[in-house]
Design a protein around this motif. Structure first.
Motif, PDB file in Angstrom:
ATOM      1  N   GLN A  72      64.664  80.410  32.708  1.00 20.60           N
ATOM      2  CA  GLN A  72      64.448  80.353  34.151  1.00 20.60           C
ATOM      3  C   GLN A  72      65.083  79.148  34.833  1.00 20.60           C
ATOM      4  N   ASP A  73      65.160  78.026  34.154  1.00 16.70           N
ATOM      5  CA  ASP A  73      65.778  76.862  34.785  1.00 16.70           C
ATOM      6  C   ASP A  73      67.244  77.133  35.127  1.00 16.70           C
ATOM      7  N   ILE A  74      67.971  77.737  34.196  1.00 13.27           N
ATOM      8  CA  ILE A  74      69.385  78.043  34.446  1.00 13.27           C
ATOM      9  C   ILE A  74      69.512  79.169  35.468  1.00 13.27           C
ATOM     10  N   CYS A  75      68.653  80.185  35.347  1.00 15.04           N
ATOM     11  CA  CYS A  75      68.701  81.299  36.308  1.00 15.04           C
ATOM     12  C   CYS A  75      68.481  80.801  37.737  1.00 15.04           C
ATOM     13  N   ARG A  76      67.516  79.942  37.919  1.00 14.12           N
ATOM     14  CA  ARG A  76      67.229  79.430  39.265  1.00 14.12           C
ATOM     15  C   ARG A  76      68.372  78.541  39.766  1.00 14.12           C
ATOM     16  N   GLU A  77      68.856  77.689  38.894  1.00 12.05           N
ATOM     17  CA  GLU A  77      69.931  76.770  39.272  1.00 12.05           C
ATOM     18  C   GLU A  77      71.201  77.529  39.652  1.00 12.05           C
ATOM     19  N   GLN A  78      71.517  78.574  38.905  1.00  9.23           N
ATOM     20  CA  GLN A  78      72.753  79.331  39.119  1.00  9.23           C
ATOM     21  C   GLN A  78      72.543  80.611  39.937  1.00  9.23           C
ATOM     22  N   SER A  79      71.303  80.882  40.344  1.00 14.86           N
ATOM     23  CA  SER A  79      70.951  82.101  41.090  1.00 14.86           C
ATOM     24  C   SER A  79      71.314  83.373  40.324  1.00 14.86           C
ATOM     25  N   PHE A  80      71.061  83.369  39.006  1.00 17.25           N
ATOM     26  CA  PHE A  80      71.289  84.552  38.184  1.00 17.25           C
ATOM     27  C   PHE A  80      70.073  85.459  38.265  1.00 17.25           C
TER      28      PHE A  80
END
Length: 113
Positions: A72-80
């Protein structure tokens, strides 16, 4: 005993996903298999959840939600979206570049699923 109370007791007054303690007024009853994906309102398909976990799970499958929690951290940061994340995992070296521990939900530690 109300259905909400029965569901909360299934997870020992804790969120079935993150394991945080819950009171009856705090619990949000969620569906393990979402209704729009064929789930029903039977006790076996209901889970006690904190509002944060129930809201972030939404109508995702358990597999999709597990991926979401793990990344979730990467998804939120990259809007994935979770679907973009799945594509990255299946088609790139994403997991090698961003290693993460596996996610085990609280209800799984209890052994009832």
């Amino acid at each position: 005993m109300s259905k909400k109370e029965v569901v909360l007791k299934k997870t020992n007054d804790r969120c079935g996903y993150c394991g945080c303690p819950l009171t009856l007024s705090q619990v949000s009853v969620g569906h393990i298999i979402s209704k729009n994906k064929g789930g029903d309102n039977l006790i076996e398909n209901l889970i006690a959840a904190c509002r944060s976990c129930n809201g972030s799970k939404g109508d995702r499958t358990l597999a999709e939600y597990r991926l979401w929690v793990r990344w979730q951290d990467i998804c939120r940061e990259q809007s994935f979206s979770v679907y973009q994340l799945i594509w990255l995992i299946e088609n790139t070296d994403f997991t090698d570049r961003f290693p993460r521990d596996d996610v085990e939900f609280y209800f799984e530690t209890m052994g009832w699923i």
